[in-house]
Design an enzyme around this catalytic site. Structure first.
Site, mmCIF file in Angstrom:
data_model
loop_
_atom_site.group_PDB
_atom_site.id
_atom_site.type_symbol
_atom_site.label_atom_id
_atom_site.label_comp_id
_atom_site.label_asym_id
_atom_site.label_seq_id
_atom_site.Cartn_x
_atom_site.Cartn_y
_atom_site.Cartn_z
ATOM 1 N N LYS A 133 33.406 13.918 26.279
ATOM 2 C CA LYS A 133 32.744 12.616 26.357
ATOM 3 C C LYS A 133 33.767 11.601 26.856
ATOM 4 C CE LYS A 133 29.152 10.568 23.502
ATOM 5 N NZ LYS A 133 28.878 10.047 22.155
HETATM 6 C C1 E4P Z 1 25.727 9.125 21.385
HETATM 7 O O1 E4P Z 1 26.243 9.814 22.221
HETATM 8 C C2 E4P Z 1 26.127 7.742 21.100
HETATM 9 O O2 E4P Z 1 27.458 7.682 20.725
HETATM 10 C C3 E4P Z 1 25.232 7.168 20.049
HETATM 11 O O3 E4P Z 1 23.886 7.483 20.374
HETATM 12 C C4 E4P Z 1 25.407 5.671 19.845
HETATM 13 O O4 E4P Z 1 24.408 5.217 18.978
HETATM 14 P P1 E4P Z 1 24.463 3.757 18.283
HETATM 15 O O5 E4P Z 1 24.292 2.725 19.347
HETATM 16 O O6 E4P Z 1 23.327 3.769 17.313
HETATM 17 O O7 E4P Z 1 25.815 3.667 17.623
#
Ligand code: E4P
Length: 214
Positions: free
Chosen positions: A83
């Site tokens: 990521k």
């Molecule tokens: C996933 O890859 C993201 O990090 C996550 O969906 C972020 O979600 P949030 O905006 O609720 O923290």
């Protein structure tokens, strides 16, 4: 549409995996910090529960450092997906890693232009953040729709991973928009099962069964 679970909580991941409909996991440093265990230990434990892509986020902010971290993470488990933030350096790192066949998930995507850039860099997944756009009074799902359409127009292989989903309707909308993946918090996954008419109907069937079973 593939279902990923958006958590680093092992109990939630185990429970979701036991449903037989889970395709992968997304984590980020905040989700891992919430669990209070060391980073690598948490990722390895997740990889042992789910046989599917597990997104692991780099914390370096320069392309060289990101690639170095990424190459280390990929030795941890075959299902690790790197990521990367959707920044200039993230896109540079994405290109190098993609050229070497290392799967990537470009996170913190908030615009169609960012999504175009990461597709050109060969990202495996792009993560438009729906809920965080909603939070600032933009319609987050419009971004998912735009990115799906743009990728279709040009045949980009990058999969659209709808992220930052906050409620079941977000999952329905992501599916209608043609997102390839939804990453779903456990609480939302749980809510997706629920319907009062299902409960009421089942209750009635069981009562009637009692009348005829012998
Ligand atoms: C996933 O890859 C993201 O990090 C996550 O969906 C972020 O979600 P949030 O905006 O609720 O923290």
């Amino acid at each position: 549409m593939k279902f990923f679970i958006d958590t680093a909580n092992l109990n939630e991941i185990r429970e979701a995996a036991s449903l037989g409909i889970l395709d992968g996991v997304t984590t980020n440093p905040s989700l891992i910090a919430k669990e209070g265990k060391p980073f690598k230990e948490t990722i390895l434990a997740i990889c042992n529960v789910v046989d599917g892509p597990v997104s692991v986020e780099v914390t370096a902010t320069d392309a060289g450092g990101m690639c170095q971290q990424a190459r280390d993470f990929t030795t941890w488990h075959k299902n690790v997906v790197i990521k990367l933030p959707t920044t200039r350096d993230g896109v540079k790192a994405c290109k190098c890693l993609s050229d070497d066949g290392i799967p990537t998930n470009l996170t913190l995507c908030f615009s169609a232009n960012q999504a175009l850039l990461v597709a050109k860099a060969g990202a495996t997944y792009v993560s438009p953040f729906v809920g965080r756009l909603d939070d600032i009074s933009h319609v987050g799902m419009d971004l998912v729709r735009d990115v799906v359409q743009i990728y279709k127009n040009y045949g980009y292989k990058t999969q659209v991973l709808a992220a930052s989903l906050r409620h079941p309707l977000h999952v329905v909308e992501a599916a209608l928009a043609g997102a390839h993946v939804s990453t779903i918090p456990f609480k939302v996954l749980d809510l997706m099962f629920r319907h009062p008419l299902t409960d009421r109907g089942l209750d009635q069937f069981l009562k009637d069964w009692e009348k005829v079973k012998s």
